[in-house]
Design an enzyme around this catalytic site. Structure first.
Site, short mmCIF file in Angstrom:
data_model
loop_
_atom_site.label_atom_id
_atom_site.label_comp_id
_atom_site.label_asym_id
_atom_site.label_seq_id
_atom_site.Cartn_x
_atom_site.Cartn_y
_atom_site.Cartn_z
N HIS A 155 0.96 -1.19 0.02
CA HIS A 155 -0.06 -0.01 -0.06
C HIS A 155 0.99 1.12 -0.03
O HIS A 155 2.01 1.11 0.20
CB HIS A 155 -0.97 0.04 1.28
CG HIS A 155 -2.35 0.63 1.05
ND1 HIS A 155 -2.60 1.62 0.15
CD2 HIS A 155 -3.63 0.17 1.45
CE1 HIS A 155 -3.90 1.97 0.03
NE2 HIS A 155 -4.61 1.15 0.84
N SER A 157 2.66 4.58 1.41
CA SER A 157 3.40 4.71 2.49
C SER A 157 2.82 5.35 3.46
O SER A 157 3.17 5.31 4.74
CB SER A 157 4.92 5.35 2.10
OG SER A 157 5.66 4.57 1.08
N GLY A 206 -2.55 4.16 -9.70
CA GLY A 206 -1.24 4.99 -9.26
C GLY A 206 -0.97 6.12 -10.34
O GLY A 206 -1.87 6.15 -11.41
N GLU A 228 -4.64 0.91 -13.58
CA GLU A 228 -5.43 1.97 -13.76
C GLU A 228 -4.75 3.35 -12.98
O GLU A 228 -4.13 3.48 -12.15
CB GLU A 228 -6.53 1.59 -12.51
CG GLU A 228 -7.62 2.58 -12.64
CD GLU A 228 -7.92 3.64 -11.82
OE1 GLU A 228 -7.15 4.71 -12.06
OE2 GLU A 228 -8.27 3.47 -10.60
N CYS A 262 -8.96 9.81 -9.32
CA CYS A 262 -8.63 9.64 -10.88
C CYS A 262 -9.67 10.09 -11.71
O CYS A 262 -9.50 10.46 -12.85
CB CYS A 262 -7.89 8.34 -11.01
SG CYS A 262 -8.80 6.98 -10.43
N GLU A 359 -2.86 16.63 -15.10
CA GLU A 359 -3.64 16.01 -14.28
C GLU A 359 -3.91 16.90 -13.08
O GLU A 359 -2.80 17.05 -12.21
CB GLU A 359 -3.63 14.63 -13.65
CG GLU A 359 -4.79 14.22 -12.86
CD GLU A 359 -4.70 12.63 -12.37
OE1 GLU A 359 -5.47 12.15 -12.02
OE2 GLU A 359 -3.52 12.07 -12.50
#
Length: 455
Positions: A155, A157, A206, A228, A262, A359
């Protein structure tokens, strides 16, 4: 070394976690392989019974899990509860449908019998992000375990508490220890995991950069990946759109999880003839949104997950304004404790600006005014990303055609905000990744689609 969890609302350290040592990693991976050999032989009834127990835990303890999410990454507490419950929904969905999705399919050939069977492949490494720290794990784990695979979680950090809580949920439900394990480590050690012979496939949610690195490493070992990645979702507002409906969807789609999604509504592409009223209605709604303590149920947005993420977002806003964008509200780092950033609206966004090209991961809305429908659809696709998108129009038939044939994304909604649903496949195209999660398509990503032919 150790990983540190910091409360983004206060800046205070929550806890330090010792990293999993190399020897411990080896033990965990070997245990996963050993347990896989027996887990793959279990029947679907046994698997779905355990998955229902996981779902029950998530629902009955949703408040407690929400508190862990809120403390570690700043998610508004009410959204944390909803995330735990949605994770339960995914578990229930696969418990109910997994056996059917993986049933063998007969194929008529010149054989006496020929069919396709779906067999588990082994240990799947999941590299997961901080923004939906429960949901993104369970949407991988539920179908993977139901298919007879086992999972290893690396996962983000800053959400180690969430990762360990998820591991405990599976253990408490009665899964063998090796069926689902968490490794506490930084991203610099991911390569060694991908290379390990026990790991048969990798799924990552990510950034695009992280996706490219994982794909390259996994490709070198010929291991399957599902990616993804980032998104810059266009919300196209056509001339005949119901502006009140469009604004409501745009605001919800932009501010969920304090804009750190996202599939957030990142670019509002508006036909010029309705740009002014859309802008006015948007500002009216957004000015009523409250930023503050994420544990306070009355607040709409909390802090961003980390201070560095807040600073990167502010830099994008500043660069866009310096390039000619108009800041209609927000746009200033508040002089308060925590990684907070206000709801911000940028207008007159054009190609070349950060708000157009990059983004934007936070509570910043970008308005891109265009001449007509043709220009709107061109702008929608003028991005390297292709995760989600939406179109707003009173002509539902036209909206369906645009969503189906024109906008280049993995998920396109008509007259609503984009969101994932266990019943529907989820994933992107272009630099937003490949492969699909959720639905029947998701559970079949990490299986051996095997042909059996009997003469």
């Amino acid at each position: 070394m150790s990983l540190v969890s910091i409360n983004p609302a206060t800046g205070e350290k929550i806890r330090e976690y010792e990293e999993t040592s190399q020897n411990e990693v080896e033990v965990i991976l070997r245990r996963a392989q050993n347990d896989f050999l027996s887990w793959r032989k279990t029947d679907f009834e046994h698997r779905n019974n355990l998955l229902y127990k996981v779902a029950a835990d998530l629902r009955s303890n949703a408040q407690r899990y929400a508190e862990v999410m809120t403390e570690e990454m700043g998610k508004p507490i009410k959204e944390g509860r909803a995330e735990a419950e949605k994770s339960a929904w995914a578990c229930e969905y696969y418990a109910e449908n997994g056996e059917e999705f993986l049933a063998s399919e007969s194929v008529e050939t010149d054989a006496s019998k020929s069919f396709v069977t779906f067999q588990p492949i082994g240990t799947v490494l999941a590299i997961m992000p901080w923004n939906f720290p429960f949901w993104q794990v369970f949407r991988f784990a539920a179908p993977a375990l139901m298919a007879g695979n086992v999972g290893i979680l690396k996962h983000a950090s800053n959400v180690t508490g969430c990762a360990l809580a998820i591991e405990k949920i599976f253990r408490d439900a009665g899964y063998p220890e090796g069926c689902f394990s968490t490794l506490v480590m930084g991203s610099d050690r991911v390569g060694e995991l991908i290379d390990h012979p026990v790991v048969k496939a990798v799924t990552l949610t990510g950034s695009t950069a992280a996706g490219k690195a994982v794909a390259a490493r996994a490709g070198g070992a010929l291991k399957k990946t599902v990616l993804e990645l980032g998104g810059s979702d266009p919300y196209v507002i056509l001339e005949d759109a119901d502006l009140d409906q469009a604004v409501t969807a745009c605001v919800t789609g932009r501010l969920i999880n304090t804009g750190q999604s996202c599939i957030a509504a990142k670019r509002y592409i508006v036909v010029e003839s309705v740009a002014k009223p859309f802008e006015e209605k948007l500002l009216e709604v957004l000015k009523g949104k409250i930023m503050g303590d994420p544990t306070d149920e009355s607040n709409d947005i909390g802090p961003m997950a980390r201070h560095d993420l807040r600073d990167e977002l502010h830099d994008q806003v500043k660069r866009s304004v310096d390039a000619g964008a108009r800041c209609l509200m927000g746009g200033e780092v508040p002089k308060i404790k925590g990684a907070f950033y206000p709801v911000t609206v940028l207008a007159d966004v054009t190609p070349g600006m950060a708000a157009y090209e990059e983004e934007i991961f936070g509570p910043v809305a970008s308005i891109i005014a265009v001449k007509d429908e043709a220009e709107a659809l061109k702008a929608a696709n003028d991005t390297p990303f292709g995760l989600g998108g939406a179109v707003f129009t009173d002509d539902v038939e036209k909206g369906e055609l645009i969503a189906t044939k024109v906008i280049e994304v993995g998920t396109c909604f008509v007259n609503d905000f984009v969101r994932s649903d266990p019943r529907l496949p989820f994933g992107g195209v272009k630099e937003s990744g490949y492969g699909r999660e959720l639905s029947q398509f998701g559970i079949r990503e990490f299986v051996n689609i095997k042909t059996v032919y009997i003469r």
